[in-house]
Design an enzyme around this catalytic site. Structure first.
Site, PDB file in Angstrom:
ATOM      1  N   LYS A 107      14.200  11.543  15.134  1.00 45.83           N
ATOM      2  CA  LYS A 107      15.170  11.151  14.098  1.00 45.83           C
ATOM      3  C   LYS A 107      15.342  12.282  13.096  1.00 45.83           C
ATOM      4  O   LYS A 107      16.454  12.569  12.642  1.00 45.83           O
ATOM      5  CB  LYS A 107      14.694   9.891  13.357  1.00 45.83           C
ATOM      6  CG  LYS A 107      14.766   8.687  14.246  1.00 45.83           C
ATOM      7  CD  LYS A 107      14.979   7.407  13.481  1.00 45.83           C
ATOM      8  CE  LYS A 107      15.093   6.313  14.516  1.00 45.83           C
ATOM      9  NZ  LYS A 107      15.671   5.158  14.314  1.00 45.83           N
ATOM     10  N   LYS A 158      16.793   7.292  27.009  1.00 42.89           N
ATOM     11  CA  LYS A 158      16.267   5.939  27.214  1.00 42.89           C
ATOM     12  C   LYS A 158      17.353   4.887  26.984  1.00 42.89           C
ATOM     13  O   LYS A 158      18.188   5.065  26.091  1.00 42.89           O
ATOM     14  CB  LYS A 158      15.140   5.740  26.194  1.00 42.89           C
ATOM     15  CG  LYS A 158      14.285   4.532  26.375  1.00 42.89           C
ATOM     16  CD  LYS A 158      13.340   4.371  25.193  1.00 42.89           C
ATOM     17  CE  LYS A 158      14.075   3.841  23.974  1.00 42.89           C
ATOM     18  NZ  LYS A 158      13.250   3.284  22.913  1.00 42.89           N
ATOM     19  N   LYS A 187      18.748  -0.170  22.299  1.00 37.59           N
ATOM     20  CA  LYS A 187      19.608  -1.082  21.531  1.00 37.59           C
ATOM     21  C   LYS A 187      20.634  -0.312  20.715  1.00 37.59           C
ATOM     22  O   LYS A 187      21.685  -0.825  20.384  1.00 37.59           O
ATOM     23  CB  LYS A 187      18.757  -1.878  20.531  1.00 37.59           C
ATOM     24  CG  LYS A 187      17.753  -2.788  21.139  1.00 37.59           C
ATOM     25  CD  LYS A 187      16.786  -3.297  20.052  1.00 37.59           C
ATOM     26  CE  LYS A 187      15.484  -3.769  20.640  1.00 37.59           C
ATOM     27  NZ  LYS A 187      14.309  -3.110  20.055  1.00 37.59           N
TER      28      LYS A 187
HETATM   29  P1  TYM Z   1      10.768  -1.854  20.740  1.00 39.89           P
HETATM   30  O1  TYM Z   1      11.320  -3.071  20.088  1.00 39.89           O
HETATM   31  O2  TYM Z   1      11.507  -0.574  20.598  1.00 39.89           O
HETATM   32  O3  TYM Z   1      10.574  -2.147  22.271  1.00 39.89           O
HETATM   33  C1  TYM Z   1       9.865  -3.297  22.726  1.00 39.89           C
HETATM   34  C2  TYM Z   1       9.185  -2.996  24.049  1.00 39.89           C
HETATM   35  O4  TYM Z   1      10.182  -2.655  25.022  1.00 39.89           O
HETATM   36  C3  TYM Z   1       9.876  -1.389  25.600  1.00 39.89           C
HETATM   37  N1  TYM Z   1      11.121  -0.689  25.902  1.00 39.89           N
HETATM   38  C4  TYM Z   1      11.426  -0.158  27.089  1.00 39.89           C
HETATM   39  N2  TYM Z   1      10.746  -0.126  28.243  1.00 39.89           N
HETATM   40  C5  TYM Z   1      11.339   0.490  29.296  1.00 39.89           C
HETATM   41  N3  TYM Z   1      12.549   1.073  29.231  1.00 39.89           N
HETATM   42  C6  TYM Z   1      13.278   1.071  28.085  1.00 39.89           C
HETATM   43  N4  TYM Z   1      14.464   1.628  28.041  1.00 39.89           N
HETATM   44  C7  TYM Z   1      12.704   0.426  26.949  1.00 39.89           C
HETATM   45  N5  TYM Z   1      13.138   0.223  25.681  1.00 39.89           N
HETATM   46  C8  TYM Z   1      12.152  -0.456  25.045  1.00 39.89           C
HETATM   47  C9  TYM Z   1       9.060  -0.668  24.541  1.00 39.89           C
HETATM   48  O5  TYM Z   1       8.280   0.364  25.080  1.00 39.89           O
HETATM   49  C10 TYM Z   1       8.244  -1.787  23.961  1.00 39.89           C
HETATM   50  O6  TYM Z   1       7.089  -2.047  24.745  1.00 39.89           O
HETATM   51  N6  TYM Z   1       7.052  -0.549  17.694  1.00 39.89           N
HETATM   52  C11 TYM Z   1       7.425  -1.445  18.754  1.00 39.89           C
HETATM   53  C12 TYM Z   1       7.219  -2.910  18.419  1.00 39.89           C
HETATM   54  C13 TYM Z   1       5.846  -3.201  17.951  1.00 39.89           C
HETATM   55  C14 TYM Z   1       4.696  -3.341  18.784  1.00 39.89           C
HETATM   56  C15 TYM Z   1       3.618  -3.638  17.885  1.00 39.89           C
HETATM   57  C16 TYM Z   1       4.477  -3.261  20.159  1.00 39.89           C
HETATM   58  C17 TYM Z   1       5.467  -3.384  16.668  1.00 39.89           C
HETATM   59  N7  TYM Z   1       4.112  -3.645  16.606  1.00 39.89           N
HETATM   60  C18 TYM Z   1       2.322  -3.827  18.365  1.00 39.89           C
HETATM   61  C19 TYM Z   1       3.183  -3.459  20.633  1.00 39.89           C
HETATM   62  C20 TYM Z   1       2.125  -3.738  19.735  1.00 39.89           C
HETATM   63  C21 TYM Z   1       8.901  -1.224  19.071  1.00 39.89           C
HETATM   64  O7  TYM Z   1       9.652  -0.772  18.257  1.00 39.89           O
HETATM   65  O8  TYM Z   1       9.262  -1.655  20.297  1.00 39.89           O
END
Ligand code: TYM
Length: 329
Positions: A111, A193, A196
């Site tokens: 970012k 990737k 969203k």
């Molecule tokens: P977030 O919301 O970006 O994504 C949630 C989960 O989806 C996976 N993911 C993907 N996997 C494969 N291909 C993709 N294109 C793809 N896009 C997203 C992410 O790797 C993730 O597992 N910081 C985290 C949320 C969070 C969290 C936590 C996760 C907050 N606290 C504690 C685990 C444990 C996040 O922003 O994920």
């Protein structure tokens, strides 16, 4: 039973990437592990969200958790802000995270490199809050997609450092990243990737996409001019991504799918991938509508928060006592 925890940050509608990389695996693991799955709503506000949109996205995310197969009788499902200990331990974690560590986080660096303006302090310290999310539950495993692995590794470092300083406060968690489907790429630019925040919307399939729209996105996915169906991630990343998507959902191996279509054109393969994806989305969407109508979400979240808070509060209390924050009169 070993404990597992994970979460999703619904800054928009959940994507096929979230489903394949994370949600689908939570559902698989819930029979084998003591499972905690939460909606990371505090993480959402590291960037401005329209309050009404945020509320809708959070509600949809819980409904989609259930629609994808998370069962409240097997998994504890809750909203991050319903368990106050997250923010409190998050602050303590920030006090145990070095600036150098935060500066090395790829998501933040990306970012910054893009020259994003008005980045918030919350965005910068978000890996510390994520460490708190995990460590509060003394989780053994954290199933995540590839992009979140670095944050779980930082969590391990912080936990180890605090354990060394204060004694055994935390279980050291391990990231669980699936071999197939851990990084689903954009359908329009397979070097990025699927996310969203996809600007054109064409590269990203949302779980609530109209099925015709989802099919169209797959049929117009960017591929290559090689003209042969085979598994060559480097030279044919778009094709590889499509096969990976179909493989993850159908539980067929990528080799098996590539072999079936090796003498066909790309259009035929895309049609197959679209069939697999749309059949899965249709199932999820049907259940999603039933769940929204059944008005059970509040009950699920209330019960989940009570169960989660019991464990989280215990950890927080122990940490506060051990590091000297508590005074006994
Ligand atoms: P977030 O919301 O970006 O994504 C949630 C989960 O989806 C996976 N993911 C993907 N996997 C494969 N291909 C993709 N294109 C793809 N896009 C997203 C992410 O790797 C993730 O597992 N910081 C985290 C949320 C969070 C969290 C936590 C996760 C907050 N606290 C504690 C685990 C444990 C996040 O922003 O994920």
């Amino acid at each position: 039973m070993k404990r597992m925890l994970s979460g999703i940050k619904p800054t928009g509608q959940l994507t096929l990437g979230n489903y394949i990389g994370a949600l689908r695996n939570f559902v698989k693991y819930q029979d084998e592990y003591e499972m905690y799955v939460f909606i990371a709503n505090l993480h959402c506000i590291t960037e401005y969200q329209d309050p009404q949109d945020l509320r809708k996205n959070l509600t949809d995310a819980v409904a989609l958790y259930l629609a994808c197969g998370l069962d409240p009788n097997k998994s504890t499902i809750f909203l991050q802000t319903d368990v106050r200990a997250h923010a409190q331990l998050g602050y303590i974690m920030a006090c145990n995270t070095y600036l150098g560590e935060l500066n090395r986080m790829t998501q933040f660096k990306d970012k910054q490199a893009k020259g994003e303006k008005n980045m918030t302090a919350g965005l910068y310290t978000y890996p510390s809050l994520m460490a708190a999310d995990i460590l509060l539950y003394q989780a053994n495993y954290v199933p995540v997609g590839e992009d979140q692995k670095q944050h779980v590794e930082l969590t391990r470092d912080i936990a180890q450092r605090m354990n060394n300083k204060y004694g055994d406060l935390f279980t050291i968690p391990e990231p669980l990243v699936a071999k197939v489907g851990a990084r689903i790429m954009s359908l329009q630019d397979p070097s990025k990737k699927m996310s969203k925040s996809d600007e054109t919307n064409k590269g990203c399939i949302y779980l609530l996409d109209d099925l015709k729209v989802a099919r169209k996105k797959i049929m117009s996915a960017v591929t290559d001019s090689v003209g042969v169906i085979q598994l060559d991630k480097e030279n044919q990343p778009g094709l590889y991504n499509l096969i990976e998507i179909a493989s993850s959902i159908s539980d067929r191996s990528m080799e098996d799918i590539a072999d079936e279509f090796k003498n066909e054109g790309y259009g035929k393969l895309k049609g197959y991938v679209a069939d697999v994806v749309c059949a899965e989305l249709e199932k999820i969407q049907n259940r999603y509508h039933e769940i929204i109508e059944s008005k059970t979400l509040e009950k699920v979240l209330n019960e989940g928060a009570i169960k989660a808070a019991k464990i989280a509060d215990e950890t927080l209390q122990n940490v506060e006592k051990t590091i000297g924050l508590e005074i006994k009169y």
